[in-house]
Design a protein around this motif. Structure first.
Motif, PDB file in Angstrom:
ATOM      1  N   GLN A 575      51.811  33.975 -10.591  1.00  0.00           N
ATOM      2  CA  GLN A 575      51.479  33.537 -11.940  1.00  0.00           C
ATOM      3  C   GLN A 575      50.622  32.264 -11.956  1.00  0.00           C
ATOM      4  O   GLN A 575      50.638  31.522 -12.929  1.00  0.00           O
ATOM      5  N   GLN A 576      49.895  32.017 -10.884  1.00  0.00           N
ATOM      6  CA  GLN A 576      48.973  30.887 -10.831  1.00  0.00           C
ATOM      7  C   GLN A 576      47.547  31.416 -10.666  1.00  0.00           C
ATOM      8  O   GLN A 576      47.281  32.247  -9.796  1.00  0.00           O
ATOM      9  N   LYS A 577      46.616  30.907 -11.517  1.00  0.00           N
ATOM     10  CA  LYS A 577      45.234  31.359 -11.468  1.00  0.00           C
ATOM     11  C   LYS A 577      44.539  30.818 -10.223  1.00  0.00           C
ATOM     12  O   LYS A 577      44.736  29.668  -9.824  1.00  0.00           O
ATOM     13  N   ALA A 578      43.715  31.652  -9.602  1.00  0.00           N
ATOM     14  CA  ALA A 578      42.932  31.255  -8.437  1.00  0.00           C
ATOM     15  C   ALA A 578      41.507  31.773  -8.598  1.00  0.00           C
ATOM     16  O   ALA A 578      41.279  32.824  -9.209  1.00  0.00           O
ATOM     17  N   LYS A 579      40.551  31.010  -8.040  1.00  0.00           N
ATOM     18  CA  LYS A 579      39.148  31.402  -8.125  1.00  0.00           C
ATOM     19  C   LYS A 579      38.452  31.023  -6.837  1.00  0.00           C
ATOM     20  O   LYS A 579      38.665  29.933  -6.289  1.00  0.00           O
ATOM     21  N   ILE A 580      37.631  31.931  -6.337  1.00  0.00           N
ATOM     22  CA  ILE A 580      36.807  31.674  -5.167  1.00  0.00           C
ATOM     23  C   ILE A 580      35.397  32.136  -5.491  1.00  0.00           C
ATOM     24  O   ILE A 580      35.206  33.183  -6.130  1.00  0.00           O
ATOM     25  N   ALA A 581      34.386  31.324  -5.086  1.00  0.00           N
ATOM     26  CA  ALA A 581      32.993  31.626  -5.413  1.00  0.00           C
ATOM     27  C   ALA A 581      32.096  31.223  -4.255  1.00  0.00           C
ATOM     28  O   ALA A 581      32.370  30.246  -3.543  1.00  0.00           O
ATOM     29  N   SER A 582      31.044  31.981  -4.051  1.00  0.00           N
ATOM     30  CA  SER A 582      30.040  31.684  -3.029  1.00  0.00           C
ATOM     31  C   SER A 582      28.693  32.143  -3.556  1.00  0.00           C
ATOM     32  O   SER A 582      28.560  33.268  -4.053  1.00  0.00           O
ATOM     33  N   GLY A 583      27.683  31.241  -3.465  1.00  0.00           N
ATOM     34  CA  GLY A 583      26.376  31.611  -3.985  1.00  0.00           C
ATOM     35  C   GLY A 583      25.380  30.470  -3.918  1.00  0.00           C
ATOM     36  O   GLY A 583      25.470  29.580  -3.060  1.00  0.00           O
ATOM     37  N   THR A 584      24.447  30.451  -4.871  1.00  0.00           N
ATOM     38  CA  THR A 584      23.337  29.496  -4.876  1.00  0.00           C
ATOM     39  C   THR A 584      23.177  28.913  -6.267  1.00  0.00           C
ATOM     40  O   THR A 584      23.342  29.621  -7.269  1.00  0.00           O
ATOM     41  N   GLU A 585      22.839  27.605  -6.290  1.00  0.00           N
ATOM     42  CA  GLU A 585      22.438  26.963  -7.537  1.00  0.00           C
ATOM     43  C   GLU A 585      20.915  26.826  -7.518  1.00  0.00           C
ATOM     44  O   GLU A 585      20.352  26.168  -6.643  1.00  0.00           O
ATOM     45  N   ILE A 586      20.265  27.436  -8.491  1.00  0.00           N
ATOM     46  CA  ILE A 586      18.798  27.504  -8.509  1.00  0.00           C
ATOM     47  C   ILE A 586      18.262  26.379  -9.380  1.00  0.00           C
ATOM     48  O   ILE A 586      18.592  26.286 -10.572  1.00  0.00           O
ATOM     49  N   PRO A 587      17.413  25.509  -8.824  1.00  0.00           N
ATOM     50  CA  PRO A 587      16.850  24.420  -9.630  1.00  0.00           C
ATOM     51  C   PRO A 587      15.615  24.891 -10.416  1.00  0.00           C
ATOM     52  O   PRO A 587      14.871  25.773  -9.974  1.00  0.00           O
ATOM     53  N   TYR A 588      15.403  24.273 -11.582  1.00  0.00           N
ATOM     54  CA  TYR A 588      14.206  24.526 -12.370  1.00  0.00           C
ATOM     55  C   TYR A 588      13.969  23.318 -13.267  1.00  0.00           C
ATOM     56  O   TYR A 588      14.894  22.531 -13.550  1.00  0.00           O
ATOM     57  N   LEU A 589      12.723  23.157 -13.685  1.00  0.00           N
ATOM     58  CA  LEU A 589      12.348  22.027 -14.528  1.00  0.00           C
ATOM     59  C   LEU A 589      12.580  22.376 -15.987  1.00  0.00           C
ATOM     60  O   LEU A 589      12.207  23.458 -16.459  1.00  0.00           O
ATOM     61  N   GLU A 590      13.217  21.457 -16.699  1.00  0.00           N
ATOM     62  CA  GLU A 590      13.514  21.650 -18.106  1.00  0.00           C
ATOM     63  C   GLU A 590      13.005  20.432 -18.879  1.00  0.00           C
ATOM     64  O   GLU A 590      13.340  19.286 -18.528  1.00  0.00           O
ATOM     65  N   ALA A 591      12.179  20.698 -19.879  1.00  0.00           N
ATOM     66  CA  ALA A 591      11.592  19.606 -20.659  1.00  0.00           C
ATOM     67  C   ALA A 591      12.601  19.120 -21.687  1.00  0.00           C
ATOM     68  O   ALA A 591      13.240  19.911 -22.379  1.00  0.00           O
ATOM     69  N   SER A 592      12.710  17.788 -21.795  1.00  0.00           N
ATOM     70  CA  SER A 592      13.604  17.190 -22.772  1.00  0.00           C
ATOM     71  C   SER A 592      12.851  16.912 -24.064  1.00  0.00           C
ATOM     72  O   SER A 592      11.636  17.108 -24.159  1.00  0.00           O
ATOM     73  N   SER A 593      13.562  16.445 -25.093  1.00  0.00           N
ATOM     74  CA  SER A 593      12.933  16.158 -26.383  1.00  0.00           C
ATOM     75  C   SER A 593      11.942  15.013 -26.284  1.00  0.00           C
ATOM     76  O   SER A 593      11.003  14.916 -27.075  1.00  0.00           O
ATOM     77  N   SER A 594      12.101  14.115 -25.299  1.00  0.00           N
ATOM     78  CA  SER A 594      11.177  12.988 -25.127  1.00  0.00           C
ATOM     79  C   SER A 594       9.924  13.372 -24.376  1.00  0.00           C
ATOM     80  O   SER A 594       9.012  12.569 -24.231  1.00  0.00           O
ATOM     81  N   GLY A 595       9.881  14.573 -23.856  1.00  0.00           N
ATOM     82  CA  GLY A 595       8.711  15.020 -23.106  1.00  0.00           C
ATOM     83  C   GLY A 595       8.890  14.914 -21.617  1.00  0.00           C
ATOM     84  O   GLY A 595       8.075  15.451 -20.855  1.00  0.00           O
TER      85      GLY A 595
END
Length: 716
Positions: A575-595
């Motif tokens: 009755q205890q939740k468990a999580k396992i994950a394996s993968g990649t974090e993909i970077p990308y450019l994101e423009a903010s409101s200030s430019g």
């Protein structure tokens, strides 16, 4: 005169008639006592375990066969006939009062002596010979279960008859209440029948009875959905034998009507609150008939006590009269009718039943509870230390105070103020927790400390663990075929064509770089295959016309097959939740409101998230989320994520594999690109076309396998 008095007089009259008849028989044949060479010399009684009674009848000479007998239900009697035996005792009635046996009466006739066993209730019996002694054993009051060994002589053969009997048919039906009913057709009604219970089997012996060959078989009656599984009929020496194999907790009853012998096997569900053990619901006591007019309630209860042999204690406040007429009603139902009619209640303890008005019993219970509360308020407090092994002291402290949903309150003492509704401690109790040693110091009454210890024994236990293994299988089968052409005509004097052949030669160039080797200037049709693995190019030069013909054919065929297996696994507590994950974090450019541009990340992972629950029968209920992601196409500089996931709840046995789901995709395409008009020409139209054929198959399967781990961290 009331009917009760009439019934009592009839009972006394019956007993008087029996005694008078016994005396007359004894007197009539007193002169013939010397005619019997064999006589009854002594009768001894002894009590055995389980409420059984042993009756040892000592004879002057040994008998050839056990005495034949019969039983009476109302009144409860067992009669045994001793052939060619006289009564050598100086009396005809012998009191006993042991177990179910009240007394023994003897009556001598011309050719035999009849022994009557007067009983307080109906019980089974068996007889055996031991030298000159006949041993009669009366069964006790043990409940009939599948583990006991009992024997009952249902019907005796006639003592003077050596007639052979036979079984003509054996049938099985399901009763209206779910009981299994075995019906045996006999050749005559004088067949001797013994019913024995050996372990989990019920054996019925038909004395000196033949069984035809076609009836010597096994009946598989499992599909009838009764307590009976199999019925075997066979020949056992001179006797016929039937072996019945029931299941679970059961009881049997048998009766005979003319040439039909019927035995019922019923399932027994115990109810501790019932007066008589038997099937639930309903009443299962021995049936009786009552017919009283304006009789005292206490007298009716006394009649039931005499009938059942139970001890009934009646309160002095039970008064009043009752008119009652019951016909063949179980005695426990009659008791219940009396209780409801007169506003009484009863409490059963062993073989003692206490009867009192309901108001009186409720008042006593209330007074006892009030007294117990006052004692608890005045009882001295004790302090004990409880060292926990697996549970945290702070969590158990909140449980004792009925605050299991609150945050930990530290190690301070909690007193009697602000008592919670679900509090286990008494209103004067208090508890303190020592986080360093994981110990609780509890101050409360002795009774509450014992209750807390019982709760602690159930709560402070190691948590069972589960290892969950999942498999994601991605299989693909891709096939493609492409065919294209480039075609053109140009003048031979076109600049840049100094490498053309002279004299009408036809040079042919084959390349594998995917680029045409002939000149690309002046091409009229340009439909090549993209990324073609190979190409064939040809140029034709004719001097009289001064023209140059260029032709290039490109082709590509692909056949791809693959399988990707991903197997994430995780171990977690029940009755205890468990999580396992394996993968990649993909970077990308994101423009903010200030430019300004900032770097953000998107996850593409393979993950397993599960919450298991172990059931009492070692099955696992799982709340599951399985996710498989990969990088997809990029749109406006932002990558997309191709995802495949499933969220579900499943029930799986320990160690078994379940298929959670599957995704099957098939893509078939047949594309044609062509030049209008020229592409539709016969034969030559192929130089103005590009064909692409595609057949892709993809399948995703998700499997899950849970395994319960024992305390030594091994898999079960």
């Amino acid at each position: 005169m009331t009917r009760l008095n009439t019934a009592r007089m009839m009972t006394k009259l019956f007993a008087l008639i029996l005694l008078i008849s016994t005396g007359l028989l004894s007197s009539a044949y007193a002169a013939d006592e010397d005619a019997f060479s064999n006589k009854i010399e002594n009768i001894d009684f002894s009590s055995l375990s389980g409420g059984r009674v042993s009756i040892r009848v000592k004879l002057k000479e040994a008998l050839a066969n056990p005495p034949a007998g019969f039983t009476l239900n109302n009144p409860s009697r067992i009669a045994l006939d001793f052939p060619n035996v006289g009564n050598g005792l100086a009396k005809s009635n012998i009191p006993s009062e042991q177990g179910a046996l009240k007394s023994v009466s003897l009556a001598q006739a011309k050719d035999r002596t009849r022994m009557v066993l007067n009983l307080s209730r109906n019980v089974g019996y068996n007889t055996t010979l031991s030298g000159n002694d006949v041993i009669i054993t009366l069964q006790g009051n043990e409940a009939t279960t599948a583990s006991t060994n009992t024997e009952t002589r249902f019907a005796e053969s006639r003592a003077t008859s050596n007639q052979a009997h036979a079984i003509s048919n054996v049938d099985f039906v399901r009763g209206k209440n779910g009981e299994g009913r075995i019906i045996v057709d006999l050749s005559d009604a004088n067949t001797g029948i013994n019913i024995k219970q050996k372990g989990k089997l019920l054996t019925v012996d038909f004395i000196n009875t033949d069984v035809p060959a076609e009836l010597q078989r096994r009946l598989n009656v499992i599909n009838f959905n009764t307590p009976v599984l199999y019925v075997d009929t066979m020949k056992q020496g001179k006797n016929g034998r039937m072996v019945i194999e029931p299941k679970g907790n059961w009881e049997q009853s048998a009766y005979q009507a003319d040439n039909k012998f019927i035995i019922d096997v019923r399932q027994v569900i115990e109810d501790p609150n019932k007066l008589v053990k038997g099937n639930k619901p309903g009443f299962s006591g021995e049936k009786l008939s009552l017919n009283f007019q304006n009789i005292e309630v206490r007298s009716v209860l006394q009649v039931i006590a005499d009938f059942t042999g139970l001890n009934i204690i009646t309160s002095d406040t039970v008064t009043g009269n009752l008119t009652l007429r019951l016909k063949d009603v179980p005695w426990d139902q009659a008791m219940d009718i009396i209780m409801q009619n007169k506003g009484l209640t009863m409490r059963k303890s062993g073989n003692v039943i206490m009867v009192a008005p309901a108001d009186e019993v409720n008042a006593k219970d209330k007074a006892q509870l009030a007294a117990a509360g006052e004692i608890e308020d005045l009882e001295p407090l004790r302090t004990e230390a409880f060292t926990l092994k697996y549970q945290k002291a702070e969590d158990f402290q909140r449980l004792l105070n009925g605050q299991s949903g609150l945050a930990a309150g530290g190690g301070g003492a909690v007193g009697g103020g602000g008592i919670q509704a679900g509090r286990i401690l008494s209103k004067r109790g208090s508890v303190s927790a020592d986080k360093r040693t994981n110990t609780l110091f509890i101050q409360d009454t002795a009774q509450r400390l014992e209750e807390i210890q019982q709760v602690l024994n159930k709560v402070d236990i190691p948590v069972r663990q589960v290892m969950i293994e999942s498999r994601l299988v991605l299989a693909d089968d891709k096939f493609g075929k492409s065919l294209g052409a480039r075609f053109g005509i140009q003048s031979a004097t076109t600049p840049g064509n100094n490498d053309l052949s002279i004299g009408g030669a036809l040079p042919i160039v084959v390349g594998n770089t995917g680029t045409a080797t002939a000149s690309t200037n002046g091409l009229n049709s340009n439909l090549p295959v993209a990324n073609a693995f190979g190409s064939i190019a040809a140029s034709l030069f004719r001097l009289p016309a001064g023209l140059l013909l260029n032709l290039e054919l490109t082709a590509l065929e692909t056949d791809k097959r693959g399988k990707i297996v991903s197997s994430p696994r995780v171990t977690t507590a029940n009755q205890q939740k468990a999580k396992i994950a394996s993968g990649t974090e993909i970077p990308y450019l994101e423009a903010s409101s200030s430019g300004a541009a900032t770097v953000s990340f998107k996850e593409a992972v393979l993950s397993l998230e599960v919450t298991p629950q172990i059931t009492p029968d070692d099955k696992i209920i799982m709340d599951l989320e399985v996710k498989k992601e990969k990088v997809g196409q990029v749109f406006a500089g932002v990558p997309s994520i191709d995802t495949q996931n499933i969220t579900t709840q499943v029930l799986v046995s320990n160690g078994e594999t379940a298929v959670l789901g599957g995704i099957y995709e098939q893509t078939e395409r047949n594309d044609v690109d062509k030049v209008p008009f020229f592409g539709d020409l016969p034969v030559l139209g192929n130089f103005f076309k590009r064909r692409v054929k595609q057949d892709d198959k993809t399948e995703l399967l998700i499997f899950i396998t849970p395994k319960i781990m024992d305390e030594s961290l091994g898999l079960r």
